[in-house]
Structure formats: structure tokens, C-alpha cells
Design an enzyme around this catalytic site. Structure first.
Site, PDB file in Angstrom:
ATOM      1  N   TYR A  68       7.201   5.411   1.713  1.00  0.00           N
ATOM      2  CA  TYR A  68       8.531   5.024   1.224  1.00  0.00           C
ATOM      3  C   TYR A  68       8.924   3.605   1.629  1.00  0.00           C
ATOM      4  O   TYR A  68       9.366   2.806   0.795  1.00  0.00           O
ATOM      5  CB  TYR A  68       9.541   6.017   1.783  1.00  0.00           C
ATOM      6  CG  TYR A  68      10.967   5.856   1.314  1.00  0.00           C
ATOM      7  CD1 TYR A  68      11.355   6.255   0.036  1.00  0.00           C
ATOM      8  CD2 TYR A  68      11.944   5.343   2.167  1.00  0.00           C
ATOM      9  CE1 TYR A  68      12.668   6.146  -0.376  1.00  0.00           C
ATOM     10  CE2 TYR A  68      13.256   5.225   1.761  1.00  0.00           C
ATOM     11  CZ  TYR A  68      13.616   5.627   0.488  1.00  0.00           C
ATOM     12  OH  TYR A  68      14.929   5.520   0.080  1.00  0.00           O
ATOM     13  N   ILE A 121      22.647   3.896 -15.588  1.00  0.00           N
ATOM     14  CA  ILE A 121      22.243   4.341 -14.257  1.00  0.00           C
ATOM     15  C   ILE A 121      20.890   5.038 -14.371  1.00  0.00           C
ATOM     16  O   ILE A 121      20.755   6.044 -15.061  1.00  0.00           O
ATOM     17  CB  ILE A 121      23.288   5.288 -13.637  1.00  0.00           C
ATOM     18  CG1 ILE A 121      24.635   4.571 -13.501  1.00  0.00           C
ATOM     19  CG2 ILE A 121      22.807   5.779 -12.269  1.00  0.00           C
ATOM     20  CD1 ILE A 121      25.749   5.446 -12.945  1.00  0.00           C
ATOM     21  N   GLY A 178      22.936   8.645  -7.502  1.00  0.00           N
ATOM     22  CA  GLY A 178      23.031   8.282  -8.914  1.00  0.00           C
ATOM     23  C   GLY A 178      23.970   9.183  -9.687  1.00  0.00           C
ATOM     24  O   GLY A 178      24.783   8.712 -10.488  1.00  0.00           O
ATOM     25  N   SER A 191      16.709   0.150   0.548  1.00  0.00           N
ATOM     26  CA  SER A 191      17.015   0.965   1.725  1.00  0.00           C
ATOM     27  C   SER A 191      16.771   0.127   2.969  1.00  0.00           C
ATOM     28  O   SER A 191      15.930  -0.780   2.955  1.00  0.00           O
ATOM     29  CB  SER A 191      16.114   2.204   1.768  1.00  0.00           C
ATOM     30  OG  SER A 191      16.180   2.844   3.028  1.00  0.00           O
ATOM     31  N   SER A 210      20.310  11.893 -12.223  1.00  0.00           N
ATOM     32  CA  SER A 210      20.360  13.348 -12.313  1.00  0.00           C
ATOM     33  C   SER A 210      20.685  14.042 -11.003  1.00  0.00           C
ATOM     34  O   SER A 210      20.936  15.245 -10.977  1.00  0.00           O
ATOM     35  CB  SER A 210      19.038  13.887 -12.866  1.00  0.00           C
ATOM     36  OG  SER A 210      17.970  13.591 -11.982  1.00  0.00           O
ATOM     37  N   SER A 211      20.677  13.297  -9.888  1.00  0.00           N
ATOM     38  CA  SER A 211      20.991  13.908  -8.596  1.00  0.00           C
ATOM     39  C   SER A 211      21.367  12.821  -7.597  1.00  0.00           C
ATOM     40  O   SER A 211      21.262  11.623  -7.882  1.00  0.00           O
ATOM     41  CB  SER A 211      19.784  14.707  -8.059  1.00  0.00           C
ATOM     42  OG  SER A 211      18.703  13.846  -7.763  1.00  0.00           O
ATOM     43  N   GLY A 212      21.801  13.251  -6.428  1.00  0.00           N
ATOM     44  CA  GLY A 212      22.060  12.328  -5.331  1.00  0.00           C
ATOM     45  C   GLY A 212      23.101  11.266  -5.633  1.00  0.00           C
ATOM     46  O   GLY A 212      24.092  11.506  -6.336  1.00  0.00           O
ATOM     47  N   GLY A 246      18.141   7.125 -12.501  1.00  0.00           N
ATOM     48  CA  GLY A 246      18.115   7.994 -11.332  1.00  0.00           C
ATOM     49  C   GLY A 246      19.440   8.719 -11.204  1.00  0.00           C
ATOM     50  O   GLY A 246      19.958   8.911 -10.105  1.00  0.00           O
TER      51      GLY A 246
END
Length: 257
Positions: free
Chosen positions: A153, A13, A21, A140, A17-19, A15
């Protein structure tokens, strides 16, 4: 279906470290042989590794192609291969046309898009050799149409969507599955900087659960939350004059708040 039947094998995985993921990594652990977690935050990854014996921390800056390739090689060497890769590293800079920042736009494209490209390149040879593999690319619905505040973005996510669709066609003949993920608004540290209403805002753990379910079912595409993402996707059928009118009305509403 048992955990063994659902096994994800060795998971990587990017990404993590947060959110989404991080939440996904925790949910994958019981269904995977090993979970390699990557992000730029060394301290956070090492903490996650200490707390869960299924995790292996592999810090990496996804904007560095050589580092991404070396990280993939290190994971392959330790675990014997990568069976499932989830690429969800991203940055989000709310940006309007009257505050255009080309440095941030370049950073967003490098991390959000090229970071995934570098990982895919590092994964293909091993997966082709084994005749199997699953690459999950988190884009997204912001990539469907040009949306207000999304100048930095949105284009990165449009590029990711196109990339995932092309890869799905070309890699399928080698036994490699490619899944496109298109979330709406999810409650994460990245989205909390937004100063505008976020329709259908989804809890991060619920989002990770939807993502994991789609991965286990090896879906071609995963969307959540369903109502909001369906509404955004349907804007593709609007004529430009109507889409622009609605977008300008949205901007006007935000300014008046």
C-alpha cells in the site's frame, strides 16, 4: 456562503461505492449540479443512484485505462463537463516482508496509482479547454515513510503524493487546481481488516466532512486527523537509525499482543 456560491459544478467521484468516497458523494450532492459516481460495484452504484436523484452511476474498473477514458467521456457527454474530480479508489493488502505477494503488489499499484493516472489523463484535455477544473487526489500519510505491514500500500501512496505535487505545478498554468489529500486511519470497510491499533482512527463521515471543507476552500493539501497526520509527517525529519528503531519496536509490540 450560500450553496450557489459554493457550487462544485459537475462532480466525478472515483471510488464512490464505500468508505470516504460514498460519504463524500452524499455530502457533495447539495453543493453540486450533478454527482457522477464510479466504482467497480455496479449493484451498489445503482442503489445509490436510485436513492439520490443527484447521482449518476458510471461503473468502471480503474485498472482498465480504456474503460476509465470511456467513462470520463460518457460523463462529459451527459453533463457537459467535469468540474471537480475526486480520485479515491484504492485497495489495501496488509503485507509483511516474510509474506511478499507480488500479484497483490501489482494489483495495488495498478488500482491505487495507475487508476488515478488514467483518470487524470482523461480529465486534462476537457479542463484545459475550459480553462478551469479541480482534481483531488486522495493519497495517504502512509506514503511518507516505509511503515510496517504497508509493503503493498505505502509505495502506491508515495507515488500518488509525488504525482499530485508535480501535477499541481504543471496544471496550474492552465487554470486547473490539484489538491493532495493525505488521511490517516479512517473507519471504513478497508481499514477494518487491520489487526493492529490505529491511532487517531476517524469516523468516516467526519473524514468526508473535512475533505469536503478542504475541497470547497480549494486547499493545496488536506490532512486529517490533524494530530496523527502531523506526527507521521514529522517522521521525515528523523534520521534513519532512529526511524528504523522505532518501527522495529512497533513490530515487536504487535507480535507480543
Amino acid at each position: 456562503m450560500s450553496a450557489q456560491e459554493k457550487s462544485l459544478g459537475n462532480v466525478w467521484i472515483v471510488g464512490a461505492s464505500s468508505g470516504i468516497g460514498q460519504s463524500l458523494a452524499e455530502k457533495c450532492a447539495p453543493l453540486a449540479d450533478n454527482v457522477a459516481i464510479s466504482a467497480r460495484s455496479v449493484e451498489k452504484l445503482e442503489q445509490m443512484e436510485r436513492e439520490n436523484p443527484s447521482f449518476g452511476a458510471f461503473p468502471v474498473d480503474t485498472s482498465d485505462q480504456a474503460a476509465v477514458e470511456q467513462t470520463a467521456e460518457a460523463i462529459e457527454k451527459r453533463y457537459g463537463g467535469i468540474d471537480t474530480a475526486v480520485l479515491c479508489a484504492a485497495v489495501w493488502f496488509p503485507m509483511r516482508a516474510d509474506d511478499l505477494d507480488t500479484d497483490k503488489m501489482h494489483q495495488a499499484m495498478t488500482i491505487n496509482y495507475f487508476g488515478a493516472v488514467y483518470a487524470v489523463k482523461a480529465l486534462i484535455s476537457g479542463m484545459k479547454a475550459r480553462g478551469s477544473g479541480h482534481i483531488v487526489i486522495v493519497s495517504s500519510v502512509a506514503g511518507y515513510r516505509g511503515l510496517p505491514s504497508s509493503l503493498a500500500y505505502g509505495p502506491t501512496k508515495a507515488a500518488l503524493t509525488n504525482l499530485a505535487e508535480a501535477l499541481a505545478v504543471e496544471l496550474g498554468e492552465f487554470g486547473i487546481k490539484v489538491t493532495l489529500v493525505q488521511p490517516g486511519f479512517v473507519d471504513t470497510p478497508m481499514s477494518r481488516v487491520n489487526k493492529f491499533p490505529m491511532p487517531g482512527l476517524m469516523d468516516v463521515d467526519a473524514a468526508a466532512e473535512k475533505l469536503l471543507s478542504g475541497i470547497l476552500q480549494r486547499k493545496n493539501a488536506i490532512f486529517f486527523p490533524r494530530l496523527f497526520t502531523t506526527a507521521v509527517r514529522l517522521t521525515n525529519f528523523l534520521p534513519y537509525w532512529l526511524f528504523y528503531a522505532l518501527s522495529r519496536r512497533m513490530i515487536s509490540g504487535r507480535r507480543n499482543r
